[in-house]
Scaffold this motif. Structure first.
Motif, mmCIF file in Angstrom:
data_model
loop_
_atom_site.group_PDB
_atom_site.id
_atom_site.type_symbol
_atom_site.label_atom_id
_atom_site.label_comp_id
_atom_site.label_asym_id
_atom_site.label_seq_id
_atom_site.Cartn_x
_atom_site.Cartn_y
_atom_site.Cartn_z
ATOM 1 N N UNK A 197 0.869 -1.167 0.000
ATOM 2 C CA UNK A 197 0.000 0.000 0.000
ATOM 3 C C UNK A 197 0.907 1.219 0.000
ATOM 4 N N UNK A 198 0.994 1.884 -1.143
ATOM 5 C CA UNK A 198 1.939 2.991 -1.275
ATOM 6 C C UNK A 198 1.415 4.258 -0.603
ATOM 7 N N UNK A 199 0.154 4.617 -0.897
ATOM 8 C CA UNK A 199 -0.406 5.769 -0.199
ATOM 9 C C UNK A 199 -1.905 5.601 -0.019
ATOM 10 N N UNK A 200 -2.399 6.082 1.131
ATOM 11 C CA UNK A 200 -3.828 6.078 1.431
ATOM 12 C C UNK A 200 -4.299 7.485 1.779
ATOM 13 N N UNK A 201 -3.625 8.485 1.193
ATOM 14 C CA UNK A 201 -3.900 9.868 1.580
ATOM 15 C C UNK A 201 -4.144 10.797 0.401
ATOM 16 N N UNK A 202 -3.706 10.421 -0.782
ATOM 17 C CA UNK A 202 -3.752 11.369 -1.896
ATOM 18 C C UNK A 202 -5.129 11.377 -2.561
ATOM 19 N N UNK A 203 -5.222 12.173 -3.606
ATOM 20 C CA UNK A 203 -6.476 12.319 -4.326
ATOM 21 C C UNK A 203 -6.969 10.960 -4.804
ATOM 22 N N UNK A 204 -6.044 10.105 -5.242
ATOM 23 C CA UNK A 204 -6.308 8.690 -5.476
ATOM 24 C C UNK A 204 -5.331 7.898 -4.618
ATOM 25 N N UNK A 205 -5.730 6.695 -4.216
ATOM 26 C CA UNK A 205 -4.831 5.824 -3.476
ATOM 27 C C UNK A 205 -3.991 5.006 -4.457
ATOM 28 N N UNK A 206 -2.795 4.606 -4.029
ATOM 29 C CA UNK A 206 -1.907 3.822 -4.887
ATOM 30 C C UNK A 206 -1.528 2.513 -4.216
ATOM 31 N N UNK A 207 -1.614 1.427 -5.001
ATOM 32 C CA UNK A 207 -1.279 0.086 -4.543
ATOM 33 C C UNK A 207 -0.289 -0.517 -5.537
ATOM 34 N N UNK A 208 0.725 -1.212 -5.023
ATOM 35 C CA UNK A 208 1.741 -1.864 -5.850
ATOM 36 C C UNK A 208 1.564 -3.376 -5.746
ATOM 37 N N UNK A 209 1.383 -4.033 -6.889
ATOM 38 C CA UNK A 209 1.373 -5.495 -6.950
ATOM 39 C C UNK A 209 2.767 -5.955 -7.368
ATOM 40 N N UNK A 210 3.327 -6.935 -6.651
ATOM 41 C CA UNK A 210 4.723 -7.325 -6.832
ATOM 42 C C UNK A 210 4.814 -8.827 -7.112
ATOM 43 N N UNK A 211 5.485 -9.166 -8.200
ATOM 44 C CA UNK A 211 5.665 -10.564 -8.578
ATOM 45 C C UNK A 211 7.136 -10.936 -8.431
ATOM 46 N N UNK A 212 7.462 -11.910 -7.566
ATOM 47 C CA UNK A 212 8.869 -12.305 -7.398
ATOM 48 C C UNK A 212 9.425 -12.908 -8.685
ATOM 49 N N UNK A 213 10.551 -12.393 -9.155
ATOM 50 C CA UNK A 213 11.132 -12.858 -10.404
ATOM 51 C C UNK A 213 11.561 -14.329 -10.367
ATOM 52 N N UNK A 214 11.768 -14.868 -9.170
ATOM 53 C CA UNK A 214 12.202 -16.281 -9.127
ATOM 54 C C UNK A 214 11.129 -17.220 -9.643
ATOM 55 N N UNK A 215 9.889 -16.731 -9.794
ATOM 56 C CA UNK A 215 8.803 -17.563 -10.318
ATOM 57 C C UNK A 215 8.545 -17.336 -11.813
ATOM 58 N N UNK A 216 9.381 -16.532 -12.468
ATOM 59 C CA UNK A 216 9.295 -16.445 -13.911
ATOM 60 C C UNK A 216 9.723 -17.794 -14.500
ATOM 61 N N UNK A 217 9.005 -18.314 -15.508
ATOM 62 C CA UNK A 217 9.369 -19.628 -16.085
ATOM 63 C C UNK A 217 10.834 -19.666 -16.521
ATOM 64 N N UNK A 218 11.468 -20.790 -16.293
ATOM 65 C CA UNK A 218 12.897 -20.946 -16.598
ATOM 66 C C UNK A 218 13.140 -20.958 -18.103
ATOM 67 N N UNK A 219 12.137 -21.334 -18.898
ATOM 68 C CA UNK A 219 12.291 -21.322 -20.352
ATOM 69 C C UNK A 219 11.237 -20.428 -20.945
#
Length: 313
Positions: free
Chosen positions: A291-313
């Motif tokens: 949760x990046x911010x809960x105060x601004x004109x719009x709220x901002x949320x970051x979704x994060x995907x760990x790169x170790x789960x990117x397919x090996x091929x």
């Protein structure tokens, strides 16, 4: 080829308080160019004492001054502008935080009306030295690590001029701590030159920026810009050594999260070949959220995907 690294800064009194397509660029850079950008803090560097009355110093919406617009040669609508942050130095020995009446996550605001009186204004100065921030010399708590980032970075929308206080599909005031040294930010190009804006330096910030103000600092940063031609991102993306990240900004907060996760799934499908619904299920197992911010004109949320789960091929 430029013979030296250029430094970009807006003249005092000529800061950008909107991100839009109408102001003349203050500088031009080329794809692949590394340059220095200097930014004022969120209050134009005007707070110098804890006794300052912030209500007399700032006048909304004229806060969060930005350096820019910066024109990127060859950037065209439909491209993606990438910004790699190499370093962010603080240019004075303290940061500023404050309570601002009718602004913050746990009080009545102009968007969240209550009959309670506004919070009283308050200013704190936080000494910075040797990579550490002293929150208070009167409160015996551990030092806060200096972990700088840009609270605001964005490119111009095609038509609108959007307040520097607001985040959106163009980037803007996302207050995303992942916009930091070592990471690369992907932004949509909607107008010729992209028109990059940068500012709102933070020495540290907790997730959500709950009172509405982080440790605000002026900065001197070293950045490199580049272009991904013919490929357009719908909302800002951030890439680190560990994560692929997408930012959604909206109200209510769950819609910000939906935007972020939708774009993360689309990224996994288009760039890494993971079928859309499979990516959806995989995100449900391994993704992280900030949760990046809960105060601004719009709220901002970051979704994060760990790169170790990117397919090996």
């Amino acid at each position: 080829m430029k013979s030296s690294v250029q430094t970009i800064i807006n003249d005092p009194g000529d800061f950008s308080y909107v991100i839009g397509p109408y102001k003349q660029p203050v500088a031009t850079v080329s794809p692949g160019e590394t340059f220095i950008v200097e930014t004022a803090d969120a209050f134009e560097n005007r707070i110098t004492s804890p006794d300052d009355d912030i209500t007399q110093i700032i006048t909304l919406p004229y806060v969060n001054p930005l350096t820019g617009p910066i024109y990127v040669e060859g950037a065209e609508k439909g491209d993606t502008l990438t910004v790699t942050i190499h370093s962010i130095e603080v240019t004075r020995d303290y940061g500023v935080s404050a309570l601002i009446p009718e602004f913050g996550g746990l009080c009545g605001t102009v968007f969240t009306r209550t009959l309670n009186p506004p919070l009283p204004p308050r200013v704190m100065l936080h000494p910075i030295s040797n990579g550490e921030i002293t929150f208070s010399e009167d409160l015996d708590v551990a030092a806060i690590p200096y972990e700088p980032f840009y609270g605001t970075i964005g490119t111009a929308p095609e038509l609108e001029a959007i307040s520097s206080l607001a985040p959106g599909f163009h980037g803007g005031n996302m207050d995303t701590a992942d916009v930091c040294p070592g990471n690369t930010i992907h932004l949509p190009v909607n107008v010729p030159g992209g028109l990059l804006h940068v500012g709102d330096g933070h020495a540290a910030q907790g997730d959500a920026e709950v009172c509405g103000v982080a440790t605000e600092i002026p900065t001197r940063g070293t950045l490199t810009v580049d272009l991904i031609k013919g490929r357009h991102v719908a909302t800002p993306r951030v890439e680190s050594d560990e994560f692929l990240m997408t930012v959604g900004s909206a109200r209510p907060m769950e819609d910000a999260a939906r935007i972020a996760f939708y774009e993360l799934v689309m990224w996994l499908e288009s760039s890494y070949g993971i079928e859309r619904l499979t990516a959806y299920q995989l995100c449900s197992q391994v993704a992280r959220v900030r949760l990046a911010n809960m105060v601004d004109i719009l709220y901002s949320v970051v979704a994060k995907f760990p790169k170790r789960y990117i397919p090996r091929r």
